[in-house]
Design a protein around this motif. Structure first.
Motif, short mmCIF file in Angstrom:
data_model
loop_
_atom_site.label_atom_id
_atom_site.label_comp_id
_atom_site.label_asym_id
_atom_site.label_seq_id
_atom_site.Cartn_x
_atom_site.Cartn_y
_atom_site.Cartn_z
N PRO A 1 33.05 15.14 -17.28
CA PRO A 1 32.18 15.95 -18.14
C PRO A 1 30.74 15.47 -18.18
N TRP A 2 30.42 14.36 -17.47
CA TRP A 2 29.08 13.80 -17.56
C TRP A 2 28.42 13.71 -16.18
N GLY A 3 27.14 14.06 -16.15
CA GLY A 3 26.32 13.86 -14.97
C GLY A 3 25.03 13.18 -15.39
N ILE A 4 24.14 12.98 -14.44
CA ILE A 4 22.85 12.36 -14.76
C ILE A 4 21.70 13.24 -14.26
N VAL A 5 20.57 13.04 -14.89
CA VAL A 5 19.31 13.64 -14.45
C VAL A 5 18.40 12.50 -13.99
N ILE A 6 17.91 12.58 -12.77
CA ILE A 6 16.96 11.60 -12.25
C ILE A 6 15.58 12.24 -12.26
N THR A 7 14.66 11.68 -13.04
CA THR A 7 13.31 12.23 -13.16
C THR A 7 12.32 11.32 -12.44
N PHE A 8 11.72 11.85 -11.38
CA PHE A 8 10.68 11.12 -10.66
C PHE A 8 9.32 11.52 -11.26
N TYR A 9 8.65 10.56 -11.85
CA TYR A 9 7.34 10.82 -12.43
C TYR A 9 6.26 10.80 -11.34
N ASP B 1 0.83 -1.21 0.00
CA ASP B 1 0.00 0.00 0.00
C ASP B 1 0.86 1.26 0.00
N ILE B 2 1.80 1.30 -0.97
CA ILE B 2 2.66 2.47 -1.13
C ILE B 2 2.58 2.94 -2.58
N PRO B 3 2.89 4.21 -2.84
CA PRO B 3 2.79 4.73 -4.21
C PRO B 3 3.83 4.12 -5.14
N VAL B 4 3.47 4.03 -6.43
CA VAL B 4 4.35 3.53 -7.47
C VAL B 4 4.70 4.67 -8.41
N HIS B 5 5.99 4.86 -8.66
CA HIS B 5 6.47 5.91 -9.56
C HIS B 5 7.43 5.30 -10.57
N ALA B 6 7.39 5.77 -11.80
CA ALA B 6 8.49 5.50 -12.72
C ALA B 6 9.59 6.51 -12.46
N VAL B 7 10.84 6.08 -12.66
CA VAL B 7 11.99 6.97 -12.49
C VAL B 7 12.87 6.85 -13.73
N GLY B 8 12.99 7.93 -14.47
CA GLY B 8 13.85 7.95 -15.65
C GLY B 8 15.22 8.52 -15.29
N ILE B 9 16.27 7.96 -15.89
CA ILE B 9 17.64 8.44 -15.66
C ILE B 9 18.32 8.63 -17.00
N ASN B 10 18.88 9.79 -17.23
CA ASN B 10 19.62 10.03 -18.47
C ASN B 10 20.86 10.86 -18.20
N TYR B 11 21.83 10.75 -19.09
CA TYR B 11 23.06 11.52 -18.96
C TYR B 11 22.87 12.94 -19.48
N GLU B 12 23.66 13.85 -18.93
CA GLU B 12 23.72 15.21 -19.46
C GLU B 12 25.16 15.71 -19.36
N ARG B 13 25.54 16.59 -20.28
CA ARG B 13 26.86 17.20 -20.26
C ARG B 13 26.95 18.22 -19.14
#
Length: 317
Positions: free
Chosen positions: A246-254, A222-234
């Motif tokens: 020179p590289w980092g990541i973006v973590i997107t919590f939907y 009984d907890i929420p479900v989220h998709a989490v996208g991860i992509n690289y960025e300069r």
């Protein structure tokens, strides 16, 4: 080749090599692998072609080169992640959507079931999450040989990530109990079916099989479900200097997925939740296809004869 020994050596010694030299080495490995155009690269291109029908064969081939470089970047970063300072870790990661969608639950003592794909650098995301967001608990496929898996668990443990082995007892039950303890993030890699017990969904217009774990955990705990996208960025300027790369990541919590009607059959509720996170994660897969490290079969058309499927049992991700 002793794979466990190679990985152990890399985890223990990669931090001793200057980052620019290591970056060049792994880029060269990526390019040679891409030029050889072996089975894994061809599978990557087949998967990319399905999610990017707007591209012709030549464009898909170019995209797979970027994909192999992204994949090798993941390994290079994984082998050196234990040597990253807290300041460097913070500089490498940018987070979107957490404050709006997840923090209120975690700060209130709750847990969240997170559906992740093989996107970007999930180990870096887990390390950041454990340091700056909340306790992180995940599940991993048991690797062979055992020595490699044990080293892998030690590696993730050094990053603050707790790991349960898929197939070791009642994994789903352990996750449910941990979720009820609260203030915890439970990310599960689930964009392919590891145990032949997955859910068939629509992934960017094609039938695919993915893991039932995030949906099962969300419903049972009984907890929420989220998709989490991860992509690289300069990275640039001060952030690049702090990150040391020179590289980092973006973590997107939907946003959290709506809970299906309790009157529906359990299997249907699992299917609806699973399709929901797949639809969310598809946005990151389409927008950052080269960061989707999918070198295995995931689409039904590529899987051959249908295999038995169920949403019960020990499937977790």
């Amino acid at each position: 080749m002793d794979v466990a020994a190679v990985h152990t050596f890399a985890w223990r010694n990669a931090t001793k090599i200057p980052e620019p030299l290591l970056r060049g080495l792994f880029t060269a490995v990526a390019d040679v692998t891409w030029l050889r155009h072996g089975k894994s690269v061809r599978r990557m291109e087949d998967n990319y072609a399905r999610v990017r029908p707007d591209l012709d064969a030549a464009a898909v081939r170019r995209l797979s080169r970027a994909g192999m470089r992204s994949y090798m970047r993941y390994f290079r970063e994984a082998f050196t992640l234990q040597g990253v300072t807290p300041e460097g870790l913070r500089a490498r990661v940018r987070v979107e959507g957490y404050d709006e969608h997840v923090r209120p639950v975690v700060d209130g003592g709750g847990a969240a079931s997170l559906a992740l794909g093989h996107l970007g650098n999930w180990d870096l995301a887990g390390a950041y999450g454990s340091q700056y967001l909340a306790s992180v608990l995940t599940v991993a496929e048991r690797l062979k040989p055992d020595a490699l898996f044990e080293e892998f668990v030690r590696f993730r443990g050094s990053l603050g990530i707790e790991v349960l082995a898929l197939g070791n007892g009642d994994v789903l039950g352990s996750l449910i109990r941990s979720a009820k303890e609260g203030s915890r993030l439970i990310p599960l890699l689930c964009d392919r079916d590891l145990t032949s017990t997955g859910i068939e969904v629509d992934l960017v217009g094609h039938r695919a099989r993915v893991a039932a774990g995030p949906a099962l955990l969300g419903l049972e705990a009984d907890i929420p479900v989220h998709a989490v996208g991860i992509n690289y960025e300069r990275l640039h300027g001060a952030r690049r200097r702090a990150a040391g790369t020179p590289w980092g990541i973006v973590i997107t919590f939907y946003p959290p997925l709506p809970v299906p009607d309790a009157g529906l059959p359990r299997d249907e509720r699992v299917r609806l939740l699973t399709q929901g996170w797949v639809d969310q994660l598809s946005r990151t897969i389409v927008e950052h296809t080269h960061d989707w490290h999918m070198l295995q079969r995931v689409f039904v058309a590529d899987l051959g004869p249908a295999r038995p499927r169920t949403t019960r049992g020990r499937e977790t991700g």
